[in-house]
Motif scaffolding. Structure first.
Motif, mmCIF file in Angstrom:
data_model
loop_
_atom_site.group_PDB
_atom_site.id
_atom_site.type_symbol
_atom_site.label_atom_id
_atom_site.label_comp_id
_atom_site.label_asym_id
_atom_site.label_seq_id
_atom_site.Cartn_x
_atom_site.Cartn_y
_atom_site.Cartn_z
ATOM 1 N N PHE A 95 10.257 65.255 56.406
ATOM 2 C CA PHE A 95 10.787 64.260 57.350
ATOM 3 C C PHE A 95 10.834 64.723 58.804
ATOM 4 N N LEU A 96 10.582 66.004 59.055
ATOM 5 C CA LEU A 96 10.539 66.462 60.452
ATOM 6 C C LEU A 96 9.478 65.706 61.263
ATOM 7 N N PRO A 97 8.249 65.508 60.732
ATOM 8 C CA PRO A 97 7.271 64.718 61.498
ATOM 9 C C PRO A 97 7.730 63.283 61.746
ATOM 10 N N LEU A 98 8.496 62.706 60.794
ATOM 11 C CA LEU A 98 8.979 61.336 60.995
ATOM 12 C C LEU A 98 9.990 61.296 62.140
ATOM 13 N N VAL A 99 10.885 62.282 62.159
ATOM 14 C CA VAL A 99 11.837 62.379 63.275
ATOM 15 C C VAL A 99 11.059 62.563 64.580
ATOM 16 N N GLY A 100 10.061 63.419 64.522
ATOM 17 C CA GLY A 100 9.218 63.654 65.699
ATOM 18 C C GLY A 100 8.523 62.378 66.154
ATOM 19 N N ALA A 101 8.065 61.577 65.188
ATOM 20 C CA ALA A 101 7.371 60.324 65.529
ATOM 21 C C ALA A 101 8.318 59.368 66.259
ATOM 22 N N ILE A 102 9.553 59.281 65.762
ATOM 23 C CA ILE A 102 10.523 58.367 66.387
ATOM 24 C C ILE A 102 10.839 58.828 67.820
ATOM 25 N N ILE A 103 11.085 60.129 67.974
ATOM 26 C CA ILE A 103 11.407 60.639 69.326
ATOM 27 C C ILE A 103 10.194 60.514 70.246
ATOM 28 N N ALA A 149 7.866 58.319 70.140
ATOM 29 C CA ALA A 149 7.648 56.904 70.494
ATOM 30 C C ALA A 149 8.431 56.497 71.738
ATOM 31 N N PHE A 150 9.525 57.215 72.014
ATOM 32 C CA PHE A 150 10.347 56.886 73.196
ATOM 33 C C PHE A 150 10.227 57.948 74.298
ATOM 34 N N ALA A 151 9.228 58.830 74.156
ATOM 35 C CA ALA A 151 9.133 59.956 75.093
ATOM 36 C C ALA A 151 8.312 59.637 76.337
ATOM 37 N N GLY A 152 7.688 58.471 76.362
ATOM 38 C CA GLY A 152 6.918 58.075 77.547
ATOM 39 C C GLY A 152 5.811 59.053 77.872
ATOM 40 N N LYS A 153 5.775 59.516 79.136
ATOM 41 C CA LYS A 153 4.697 60.398 79.579
ATOM 42 C C LYS A 153 4.778 61.792 78.957
ATOM 43 N N SER A 154 5.933 62.122 78.381
ATOM 44 C CA SER A 154 6.101 63.444 77.750
ATOM 45 C C SER A 154 5.684 63.439 76.278
ATOM 46 N N LYS A 184 2.946 63.667 74.715
ATOM 47 C CA LYS A 184 1.975 64.692 74.297
ATOM 48 C C LYS A 184 2.693 66.016 74.016
ATOM 49 N N ILE A 185 3.586 66.394 74.924
ATOM 50 C CA ILE A 185 4.312 67.660 74.771
ATOM 51 C C ILE A 185 5.281 67.592 73.586
ATOM 52 N N VAL A 186 6.012 66.476 73.496
ATOM 53 C CA VAL A 186 7.000 66.334 72.413
ATOM 54 C C VAL A 186 6.316 66.398 71.048
ATOM 55 N N SER A 187 5.210 65.681 70.911
ATOM 56 C CA SER A 187 4.497 65.689 69.616
ATOM 57 C C SER A 187 3.947 67.073 69.313
ATOM 58 N N THR A 188 3.514 67.780 70.343
ATOM 59 C CA THR A 188 3.019 69.147 70.134
ATOM 60 C C THR A 188 4.133 70.041 69.608
ATOM 61 N N VAL A 189 5.308 69.924 70.225
ATOM 62 C CA VAL A 189 6.445 70.762 69.805
ATOM 63 C C VAL A 189 6.785 70.503 68.341
ATOM 64 N N PHE A 190 6.869 69.223 67.973
ATOM 65 C CA PHE A 190 7.225 68.905 66.584
ATOM 66 C C PHE A 190 6.146 69.380 65.609
ATOM 67 N N SER A 191 4.891 69.252 65.994
ATOM 68 C CA SER A 191 3.817 69.688 65.085
ATOM 69 C C SER A 191 3.816 71.205 64.921
ATOM 70 N N VAL A 192 4.109 71.915 65.989
ATOM 71 C CA VAL A 192 4.151 73.379 65.912
ATOM 72 C C VAL A 192 5.357 73.835 65.087
ATOM 73 N N ALA A 213 2.761 55.799 71.732
ATOM 74 C CA ALA A 213 2.410 55.190 70.446
ATOM 75 C C ALA A 213 1.348 56.014 69.731
ATOM 76 N N PHE A 214 0.366 56.504 70.493
ATOM 77 C CA PHE A 214 -0.741 57.279 69.898
ATOM 78 C C PHE A 214 -0.215 58.526 69.174
ATOM 79 N N TYR A 215 0.596 59.305 69.859
ATOM 80 C CA TYR A 215 1.072 60.563 69.256
ATOM 81 C C TYR A 215 2.140 60.311 68.185
ATOM 82 N N ALA A 216 2.916 59.252 68.362
ATOM 83 C CA ALA A 216 3.909 58.909 67.332
ATOM 84 C C ALA A 216 3.197 58.541 66.023
ATOM 85 N N LEU A 217 2.100 57.815 66.132
ATOM 86 C CA LEU A 217 1.349 57.424 64.929
ATOM 87 C C LEU A 217 0.762 58.648 64.219
#
Length: 487
Positions: free
Chosen positions: A9-17, A19-24, A26-34, A105-109
């Motif tokens: 569920f960590l990626p799901l939490v990451g997806a939700i955050i 989705a609301f991260a705007g211009k950040s 890319k960085i937020v999704s990278t952090v969660f994936s790492v 939306a792209f990185y959240a998906l």
């Protein structure tokens, strides 16, 4: 919280955050994936490579229908979980030079899809497996439909219809098994214990096989794949080819073989014939491709055909080869598509005849591309070799003629991949490639990582073989024992 629940569920939490991260985003999704990758490595470090299911979670979900959130990890699922959480950060990093519209939306998906994939690879409840199967499909549909290339709507609709149709066959099979189960639940062990006659197993075999064959894909269920790989954004193509097609292979190993061994015994030869036809057919089509991306798409069908043949050969070598090759193919095909994405980003074409001489102006890219190509054609010392060697040995133990024809994939693959490399990288530069610039920044990071994995896994594959060996052996013993009771 249980480690496995956190992993899923960590990626799901990451997806939700994200989705609301705007211009950040890319960085937020990278952090969660790492972080997901680090957690996976921790779990892998604590994993004991025996046949037992570990990190098991079994929680009531819909009690009236006998549905539990039941998940766990054995050596087989550990491998595909590692593959998933290794490739997702690589895929996100590969997008750093792209400016996608609505990046949140792209990185959240992407992260949402990662959660669905992890559900598929850890589920020990058929209903949960089906939920993960569909949850992984929805994000990739939108990634391809929104950020894809020309004619993406028509192509994506074909992909969607194929996969949904396959899913419905599988759902009917699951419901039938549920109705046959006296305990009226979807637990995998209860399905394994069902005492179906050979006719019932034949029907269930086809219900599951069609779903898995579409996803891999195996001839003649492959027609959605080349167009989808070509039209999808590169990161979508990487997700499809590197991870999502492994859902079909994993499904065969985890669900099809143990539940209906008599069905596999009666119809497995058809599956092997289709797999081998796919190897030859896709290889011949690859020879004729003028677009490098389509060539790699067809080469992927040929490689997956060999994996499928190895599984249905149903012996230790074929099954172990399939395990290793799932990992190797995922790494290599992501590397190939990333190199082609770099080329396209600079010269706006992947037409082979329009390229040439890139090695003169971009030697680091040329070297990385060469290593990835050599891994793909299974040169000894690269990651592709040990998997294809075991697969061919497994198919040989099944039948010498099957192995002789399936072995063509290595010869054909070497010819069309090296010819593509020669035409794209070698020779003289032209008006398109004279100004080509070499790799930099995250491009180096991604390609160097992939090249290192190709070499390390090729030189020292023992940890991967050790990881899956006990689980594969247990699976084969379990299936053979059940097959004897049916006979």
């Amino acid at each position: 919280m249980e480690q496995l629940l956190l992993l899923i569920f960590l990626p799901l939490v990451g997806a939700i955050i994200t989705a609301f991260a705007g211009k950040s985003a890319k960085i937020v999704s990278t952090v969660f994936s790492v972080v997901s990758l680090v957690l996976t490595l921790v779990i892998a470090g604590n994993f004991i490579p025996n046949a037992n299911t570990q990190f098991e979670v079994n929680l009531p979900w819909i009690a009236d229908l006998g549905i539990n959130f039941h998940a766990g990890i054995d050596g087989i699922s550990m491998l595909v979980v590692l593959l998933t959480n290794l490739l997702v950060p690589i895929i996100i990093l590969s997008s750093y030079n792209h400016q996608y519209k609505n990046p949140a939306a792209f990185y959240a998906l992407i992260l949402f899809m990662q959660c669905g994939l992890l559900l598929v690879f850890t589920a020990l409840d058929a209903f949960l497996f089906y939920i993960g199967w569909e949850a992984a499909l929805i994000p990739i549909y939108f990634i391809c439909a929104i950020w894809g290339g020309k004619d993406r709507i028509r192509i994506n609709m074909k992909f969607f219809v194929y996969t949904i149709a396959g899913s419905l066959f599988m759902l009917m099979g699951i419901i039938y098994l549920y109705l046959q189960n006296p305990a009226h639940n979807f637990d995998i062990q209860a399905f394994y214990a069902l005492n179906l006659d050979s006719t019932q197993q034949g029907w269930i075999f086809w219900a599951f096989f069609i779903a898995f064959a579409i996803k891999m894909p195996i001839f003649p269920f492959h027609t959605w794949q080349p167009d989808t790989y070509t039209a999808a954004p590169t990161q979508g193509t990487m997700l499809l080819s590197g991870i999502m097609l492994k859902m079909g292979i994993y499904g065969v190993i985890r669900w099809l073989l143990p539940i209906v061994p008599a069905g596999v015994h009666n119809w497995g030869q058809v599956a092997i014939v289709l797999s081998i036809i796919g190897i030859v057919y896709a290889s011949l089509i690859a020879f004729t491709q003028k677009d490098a991306k389509r060539l790699v798409a067809y080469s992927s069908i040929a490689h997956v055909g060999l994996i499928s043949a190895g599984i249905f050969a149903f012996n230790q070598q074929g099954m172990q080869g399939a395990m290793v090759q799932m990992l190797s193919h995922g790494i290599n095909v992501v590397g190939l598509f990333f190199v082609l994405d770099i080329i396209f980003s600079r010269v706006k074409t992947n037409k082979i005849e329009e390229l040439g001489g890139i090695a003169k102006v971009a030697p680091q890219l040329a070297l990385a591309f060469l290593i990835i190509v050599l891994g793909t054609v299974a040169l000894p010392g690269t990651n592709g070799f040990i998997g294809e060697f075991l697969l061919l040995m497994g198919v040989y133990n099944y039948g010498i003629w099957a192995a002789a024809i399936a072995g063509l994939t290595i010869i054909f693959g070497a010819v069309y991949m090296l010819r593509m490399y020669q035409n794209v990288m070698l020779g003289e530069t032209n008006s398109l490639t004279i100004t080509f610039t070499d790799i930099k920044g995250t491009e180096k990071l991604v390609l160097y990582t992939i090249c290192a994995l190709i070499i390390v896994l090729g030189v020292y594959p023992k940890p991967i073989l050790h990881l899956t060996e006990a689980s594969v052996q247990h699976l084969l013993e379990q299936v053979n024992q059940k097959l004897n009771t049916v006979n």
